[in-house]
Design an enzyme around this catalytic site. Structure first.
Site, mmCIF file in Angstrom:
data_model
loop_
_atom_site.group_PDB
_atom_site.id
_atom_site.type_symbol
_atom_site.label_atom_id
_atom_site.label_comp_id
_atom_site.label_asym_id
_atom_site.label_seq_id
_atom_site.Cartn_x
_atom_site.Cartn_y
_atom_site.Cartn_z
ATOM 1 N N ARG C 74 0.961 -1.378 0.150
ATOM 2 C CA ARG C 74 -0.091 0.123 0.108
ATOM 3 C C ARG C 74 0.993 1.224 -0.044
ATOM 4 O O ARG C 74 1.865 1.219 0.238
ATOM 5 C CB ARG C 74 -0.850 0.109 1.300
ATOM 6 C CG ARG C 74 -2.204 -1.069 0.980
ATOM 7 C CD ARG C 74 -3.076 -0.857 2.180
ATOM 8 N NE ARG C 74 -4.200 -1.714 2.244
ATOM 9 C CZ ARG C 74 -5.390 -1.324 1.688
ATOM 10 N NH1 ARG C 74 -5.458 -0.045 1.172
ATOM 11 N NH2 ARG C 74 -6.462 -2.162 1.615
ATOM 12 N N THR C 114 -2.246 4.951 -6.334
ATOM 13 C CA THR C 114 -1.296 4.230 -7.062
ATOM 14 C C THR C 114 -1.214 5.218 -8.393
ATOM 15 O O THR C 114 -0.094 5.559 -9.128
ATOM 16 C CB THR C 114 -2.029 2.968 -7.543
ATOM 17 O OG1 THR C 114 -1.997 1.983 -6.626
ATOM 18 C CG2 THR C 114 -1.045 2.416 -8.711
ATOM 19 N N ILE C 135 -12.009 -1.890 -5.787
ATOM 20 C CA ILE C 135 -13.347 -2.170 -5.570
ATOM 21 C C ILE C 135 -14.520 -1.046 -5.185
ATOM 22 O O ILE C 135 -15.377 -0.985 -5.227
ATOM 23 C CB ILE C 135 -13.517 -2.986 -4.381
ATOM 24 C CG1 ILE C 135 -13.076 -2.433 -2.885
ATOM 25 C CG2 ILE C 135 -12.728 -4.607 -4.477
ATOM 26 C CD1 ILE C 135 -13.605 -2.972 -1.749
ATOM 27 N N ASP C 136 -13.542 0.243 -5.207
ATOM 28 C CA ASP C 136 -14.469 1.427 -5.011
ATOM 29 C C ASP C 136 -14.982 2.162 -6.305
ATOM 30 O O ASP C 136 -15.938 2.665 -6.091
ATOM 31 C CB ASP C 136 -13.317 2.269 -4.348
ATOM 32 C CG ASP C 136 -13.049 2.083 -2.884
ATOM 33 O OD1 ASP C 136 -13.907 1.607 -2.375
ATOM 34 O OD2 ASP C 136 -11.925 2.282 -2.638
ATOM 35 N N ARG C 171 -35.750 -7.374 13.359
ATOM 36 C CA ARG C 171 -34.843 -6.447 14.142
ATOM 37 C C ARG C 171 -34.425 -5.554 12.912
ATOM 38 O O ARG C 171 -34.944 -5.731 11.725
ATOM 39 C CB ARG C 171 -33.258 -7.332 14.176
ATOM 40 C CG ARG C 171 -33.534 -8.255 15.406
ATOM 41 C CD ARG C 171 -32.308 -8.981 15.745
ATOM 42 N NE ARG C 171 -32.345 -9.890 16.866
ATOM 43 C CZ ARG C 171 -31.713 -10.883 17.077
ATOM 44 N NH1 ARG C 171 -30.926 -11.456 16.163
ATOM 45 N NH2 ARG C 171 -31.799 -11.748 18.144
ATOM 46 N N GLU C 231 -18.371 2.661 5.023
ATOM 47 C CA GLU C 231 -17.673 2.919 6.312
ATOM 48 C C GLU C 231 -17.439 4.237 6.439
ATOM 49 O O GLU C 231 -17.229 4.735 7.593
ATOM 50 C CB GLU C 231 -16.523 1.948 6.262
ATOM 51 C CG GLU C 231 -15.558 2.038 5.099
ATOM 52 C CD GLU C 231 -14.419 1.425 4.820
ATOM 53 O OE1 GLU C 231 -14.078 0.595 5.920
ATOM 54 O OE2 GLU C 231 -14.143 0.942 3.870
ATOM 55 N N GLN C 283 -14.813 -8.772 0.999
ATOM 56 C CA GLN C 283 -15.381 -8.013 -0.207
ATOM 57 C C GLN C 283 -14.339 -7.930 -1.298
ATOM 58 O O GLN C 283 -14.910 -7.778 -2.296
ATOM 59 C CB GLN C 283 -15.928 -6.668 0.239
ATOM 60 C CG GLN C 283 -16.892 -6.761 1.161
ATOM 61 C CD GLN C 283 -17.422 -5.187 1.678
ATOM 62 O OE1 GLN C 283 -17.936 -4.273 1.165
ATOM 63 N NE2 GLN C 283 -16.832 -5.204 3.019
#
Lengths: 357, 357, 357, 357
Positions: C74, C114, C135-136, C171, C231, C283
């Site tokens: 990363r 990147t 994945i974004d 729920r 998130e 994911q």
């Protein structure tokens, strides 16, 4: 013939398949001479008289459906909304509604907690037949419960998937799986998913032992490791504490989740980057796997047979490939933990999997 | 310790998981004191001396891989390319290569045909341990073979999927599943997939009986029906023929596939549109399901233990939840068919599934 | 022709499919006249000169494999272990190794971080071609990145699965999905999974508004609700803070995870039991879905074509169903967020999905 | 506002997701001021006046359900049971029922055949809006139809699975996929599944060319090959025939299925063992993939918007990432075939995939 049916406790895969089998088999056996009552939300519905008379249509098309069409609720003597009062008052309520409905029998689908209550109701004179459902596979006297295999499939898939990320990044991954008291799910998924270490509630782990296993893997050229960890796994230090001491210690923790604590410890000791994955309720949802559908169907039709034979007070169980009735008294209150000397653990050790002990 | 390993017969899921377990467990037990030889393409490789010495790397990352890294070939005494000649000459070739490689033992993964040859080699003095692999689950003396559960999952998924089309169009669907001689796969997938009729090689079907079942479903308001049919299912008329007569009759057929013939007969008799699906080799491919991975791992590590104990001439089997050795002579040449009175068939009948009898 | 290839940033599905396409296409185009160098662990390998010369065998059998066979790391200018020093020193190291390897071009597979570095290297005179992986799906100037569709499939499957538990227990469930800055993944998975509310980083949510939506569902007879939450979603109160204030506030939180905080708030305000599921790295793992395999293949072969045409300094992008080159300067440093007025958000609102605003 | 809705032609994944979106969006827009009529089994129900008034409950829980809750029937002017007579009489019947129901609009979900009839009805003055559904993706003027991506996923999974068997046995495998006239499904699944050759209706194949490609693979050390073949692929010799000659030739064939004929030819010419897999209707069944759920939802909500705007006579289409209306006259009777020079075919050729030409 008047039969009630309810599902209690955490939901799992295969509940609807079992309900369908009970219903279809009863209609085949008694045709128009049977009335089946779906009791809503587990024991809550029995206490409150919340039910509906089911029709053949209700049992159609639900074989592959996750969850339970009856609804469920947890822990009958704690959380249930409804009539206040002591346990015995609640039991009286349930007996009253059983009689009001003029039931010949009630079929109860549930796990460990559910079986305690079912046994209690049976002791009070109700005709009870139970089916063993739980993703934990921790019911005594049956080799298998439905829900377990489906949960193993999901948990294994998560570990499979983590493998690719782990390989690419050279990290340590912790996958925290369900299982507060027993480790069957983690043991099976850990072996099936190719985990490098497996931590179970039954085998207290030693943090140094785990780190040694990780370092040894690194020395042998493996850049990553995956730990399959049951949420109820405990360290050897915790295992040495009394229940009271353990509770006190846990109350002080800022991070209550095992896997996050473990991640921190491993990271500090080994310098490895550690990531945590918690599939959570994902493990108990979705369509049952074929094994669970077949098992639930067999258990359900066997229950219908017991009803026809008026053989009550039992749980239908899988023993030596056959479905047999087991007296409720021999099931209730017992926990089927993973035996330390079981062949599967030996098999896992034989291929180099560490149990952290 | 020098160990050969080969896979023979049709491939199935879990072969690589089993190979991995044997290899990893042998390295754990003997460390540098073991040489493992991968024999290519089943008995062909043993006859022709086609092999390579495997390294720990070969056993890594193959747990979830479909197929077999060793390659395989079918029916050793028929199709194998290689030295011409009689069976005994072929056996001599295999013995020669076994000795040339100075093997202590050969681990053979295979199904029914494979076990006949394995037993023969064992009788000739070779140290043989076998593992039961087949999607048919038809090996005697073991409750389960690996590959079976994975094939059931695929077959069930196909039936699941057909359900939506069947519902939407109001048709009859035939799903033809693998199983020439035994119906375990079709029985399990049929129940798991919610089939309305199941035809097995073990239960000759009557075409009128099938059509009656279909019509009855229609009368009760169900617009569609799904038949799960083993490729080896036969009609009651065929069952009454001698082998010779049956062969003669089949030779005359323009449509050799059972399900297409059945589709034509049902369509003519009931006026229903009938569609056929044949998943074929799709059933034996792809990644093993978690159950098969665990079973293959347990069988593989148990084989390694037998090698350490120098206990040869046996197949590792699952009996009453435990892995045990069974003498090859008690396995070879026997077929585990579905018993007509078995509980699963009764369970299926109890929920209204027709077996066409 | 000498070509380097590296993967940088978080791994995702389709990296190996893209690597395979680049490699296979280069061999088809240049046959023996090409040398491909696999650079290990992203920019770290380029800085440290850690690489190997790949062979056609390396590109075989990896189409469906998750992760990256090249390894990754990363954030090149923060975490990379290796030569200490300033950014410019690191860039010099990379240029040096590029020259030492006498590369004609370097193919870089990565996401937003990147691309900043790739653009910088291109500005320093290196011949760079990039492929958009994340994945974004947040890269500017391409309609789609590979990895995204596979992540959507996993996230949707988790929501699907939660549905059955939610239905059975009545729920509120929160499923926290990846996406710190953009909500594409949560938006797609939320619609595909049938979520009742979707919280995105792009649309600050109001807690009262969410609770109102939940209560309204309850009044209309729905016993459960599912929230798909990115998130990085923030509340309207947080959105009103300065960056500094927000940071200070977050530092004080005992529960840093959004979904646990949200669960607590909802539970306190509505009295509902709320459960949290965090699929996490699950994911981004596992085999790419067919769409990502095709997209990665098309992008990879297009990159090989650009190399043949000596057209450098660009990212291969999907625009209007075609693969086209886009100058790196038009990609680097830009974030493709979900436009507030986009048709998908309108579509979701049209079927009653709340965005908490 | 009174709206009819029907699904026509072969079923596919995403129909229920689209129906749900239309229904939910209409209720959101018009609340109690809308009546939605579900017309049973496609145009048959419209001709026969077979329908029911739907309620919000009908649209709940069907997002992930395969098939169509409305039922469907094929080819309105051929197979439909019901009122005998000419096409114009049938159209009159449909108009009559449309008027009898006092519909403001009818939403029709279907593929190519369906759109011809829809356009005809629109020409007769009915208010028609259509949604493009087909696993063939062959509708003109839309980049994508729902059902296609789900079918690609299943077809790719079958090829994936065949890979392991092919690898283990060293055989040639033919996977025959749906697609009589166009090859989109086979092209996508072939690339995604890593097929070695892809045969499409659009590119006549030469049997010698195919065998050469297979032999070349063998020479380069690959022991197996997989051919993805559209059911409508034709040879160059067949392509040279007139329609009449082709029909006459096919009538004489003993084996009408392309893949079995191809298997025989390849086997005779190359000596390879060739196996055939035909997933058939499995390709159009089961739960829609997330992409199809999102696309179907967007198309469905856009249709509701058109109804509100009283913009009729159009198909909702995906163009350049946006949902737009396209006049029915520009869609009906046109087939979107794979262009021979399209980038995807070039991309496939670039990695060595043969198209048999």
């Amino acid at each position: 013939m008047r039969v009630g049916i309810l599902t209690s406790g955490g939901d799992c895969q295969g509940l609807n398949a079992a309900i369908r089998a009970v219903g279809k088999a009863l209609y085949e056996k008694f045709e128009d001479d049977v009335a089946i009552f779906g009791i809503r939300d587990g024991y809550r519905g029995l206490m409150e008289g919340d039910y509906w008379e089911m029709s053949p249509r209700d049992f159609s098309g639900i074989l592959t459906l996750g969850g339970t069409i009856l609804g469920t609720s947890r822990q009958p003597f704690k959380e249930i909304r409804g009539p206040e009062g002591s346990q015995s008052e609640k039991v009286e309520q349930m007996k009253k509604n059983y009689k009001k409905l003029r039931l010949d029998c009630i079929v109860i689908l549930g796990g460990n907690g559910t079986h305690k209550t079912a046994n209690l109701l049976s002791g009070e004179g109700l005709n009870v037949i139970t089916l063993p459902k739980t993703i934990d596979n921790d019911l005594w006297n049956t080799e298998m419960t439905f829900g377990f295999s489906s949960a193993v499939e999901i948990a294994s898939m998560v570990i499979d998937s983590i493998h690719s990320t782990a390989t690419s990044h050279g990290r340590v991954f912790i996958v925290e799986l369900m299982g507060h008291k027993v480790g069957w799910l983690t043991l099976h998924a850990g072996i099936a998913g190719g985990a490098d270490a497996i931590l179970l509630p039954e085998i207290p782990y030693n943090i140094d032992s785990i780190c040694r296993a990780l370092q040894q893997r690194k020395r042998s050229g493996k850049q990553f490791s995956i730990l399959a960890v049951a949420e109820g796994a405990i360290s050897d230090k915790e295992a040495a504490l009394s229940k009271k001491e353990l509770k006190a210690q846990r109350a002080k923790m800022t991070e209550p989740s095992l896997s996050y604590r473990l991640a921190k410890e491993i990271s500090e000791r080994t310098g490895n980057e550690v990531r945590v994955t918690i599939p959570g309720h994902f493990q108990r949802g979705g369509s049952p796997c074929p094994y669970d559908r077949v098992l639930a169907t067999r258990l359900g039709t066997a229950a219908a047979q017991m009803i026809q034979d008026r053989h009550f007070g039992c749980m239908m169980a899988l023993q030596n490939q056959k479905i047999v009735p087991v007296p409720l008294g021999e099931v209730a209150g017992k926990l089927k933990a993973v035996p330390l000397d079981c062949e599967m653990i030996q098999s896992a050790r034989d291929i180099g999997i560490s149990f952290g002990d």
